[in-house]
Each structure stands twice: as C-alpha cells, then as structure tokens.
Design a protein around this motif. Structure first.
Motif, PDB file in Angstrom:
ATOM      1  N   HIS A  64       0.820  -1.221   0.000  1.00 23.30           N
ATOM      2  CA  HIS A  64       0.000   0.000   0.000  1.00 23.30           C
ATOM      3  C   HIS A  64       0.851   1.268   0.000  1.00 23.30           C
ATOM      4  N   ALA A  67       6.176   1.207   3.884  1.00 24.39           N
ATOM      5  CA  ALA A  67       6.352   0.918   5.304  1.00 24.39           C
ATOM      6  C   ALA A  67       6.897  -0.495   5.415  1.00 24.39           C
ATOM      7  N   CYS A  81       0.378  -3.584   9.343  1.00 23.60           N
ATOM      8  CA  CYS A  81       1.301  -2.574   8.834  1.00 23.60           C
ATOM      9  C   CYS A  81       1.373  -1.412   9.821  1.00 23.60           C
ATOM     10  N   LEU A  83       2.015   1.624   9.321  1.00 24.51           N
ATOM     11  CA  LEU A  83       1.656   2.952   8.824  1.00 24.51           C
ATOM     12  C   LEU A  83       0.152   3.207   8.818  1.00 24.51           C
ATOM     13  N   GLY A  85      -2.231   0.343   9.196  1.00 29.58           N
ATOM     14  CA  GLY A  85      -2.944  -0.713   9.906  1.00 29.58           C
ATOM     15  C   GLY A  85      -3.531  -1.821   9.061  1.00 29.58           C
ATOM     16  N   GLY A  86      -3.229  -1.865   7.769  1.00 28.81           N
ATOM     17  CA  GLY A  86      -3.697  -2.991   6.959  1.00 28.81           C
ATOM     18  C   GLY A  86      -3.065  -4.288   7.437  1.00 28.81           C
ATOM     19  N   PRO A  99      -6.300  -0.768   4.094  1.00 32.69           N
ATOM     20  CA  PRO A  99      -6.210  -0.299   2.713  1.00 32.69           C
ATOM     21  C   PRO A  99      -5.319  -1.144   1.812  1.00 32.69           C
TER      22      PRO A  99
HETATM   23  S1  FES Z   1       1.560   1.552   4.049  1.00 27.55           S
HETATM   24 FE1  FES Z   1       0.850  -0.330   4.835  1.00 27.55          FE
HETATM   25  S2  FES Z   1      -1.296  -0.064   5.091  1.00 27.55           S
HETATM   26 FE2  FES Z   1      -0.587   1.805   4.202  1.00 27.55          FE
END
Ligand code: FES
Length: 122
Positions: A64, A67, A81, A83, A85-86, A99
């Motif tokens: 996404h 990160a 993640c 950044l 939260g996905g 996301p």
């Molecule tokens: S950078 Fe990983 S969910 Fe946006």
C-alpha cells in the motif's frame, strides 16, 4: 590476491546462497526476543516472522505504501502494517484488510539443523 566482495550498505551479511537458499541463522540468532525481523537479500527487503515454531518470509515493504511490515504488530498469522494498519497474512502474503488490496510476494523458508534458510520468490 584475494577479492573482497562489495556488499551494499543495507545488505544483510550471509554466506553466499547455495542453490538459491540463504542461511540466515538460527531462530534465536535471527529473532532474539522478537517475532519479526527485517533482512535484505539480493537487495530485496524481506520480512521474516515467527509464529509459534513456524517461520515465514514475505516482502517487507507494504504494497500500500512504503512501510516495513517487520516493524508492524504480529498477531497470529497476520502482520499489521505500522503505517495505516492494513493486515497481511505472513503465511502466503495475502492482503487481508484495507487499505492493502494487493498481495505481498512470499518467499520459501526451511529450517534444517537448527538453521533458517530462505529462497527468494518461492
Ligand atoms: S503503508 Fe501499509 S497499510 Fe498503508
């Protein structure tokens, strides 16, 4: 005259791969007290995750954004993640929640004689 290999600054130092398999250390050496570890193999950032006694490796960069998943929060087989939260399944790199909509590449892992071996793009 010996030749000293040039290793990129962020490259993880390992012995040269054998048939494509990198020896990256024992679970204790690699993880210490953590269950997530980021490596760089052949310039590829690889996230390595320990769930109970199983070990998994996927691309470390979230699909996404930029990160590092290895800096996220691991719960069960899902890494969150750091950044946005996905969630990604560390077993196969499947995107689990928005996301993140694009899967992450998975790598092969095997453990032999107490050593972890990783082969890119299994
Ligand atoms: S950078 Fe990983 S969910 Fe946006």
């Amino acid at each position: 005259m010996s030749v000293i290999p040039i290793i990129p600054a962020d490259e993880t130092r390992t012995a040269p791969p054998v048939d494509g398999w990198y020896a990256v250390g024992s679970p204790e050496e690699l993880f210490g007290d953590n269950d997530c570890k980021g490596l760089v193999l052949e310039g590829v950032k690889v996230g390595v995750f320990r769930v109970d006694n199983d070990i998994f490796a996927i691309d470390d960069i979230c699909t996404h954004g930029y990160a590092l998943l290895s800096e996220g929060y691991l719960e069960g087989h899902e890494i969150e993640c750091p950044l946005h939260g996905g969630l990604v399944d560390v077993r196969d790199g499947k995107a689990c929640t928005a996301p993140i909509v694009r899967d992450t590449r998975a790598h092969q892992v095997r453990v032999e004689d107490g050593q972890i071996f990783i082969k890119l793009y299994g």
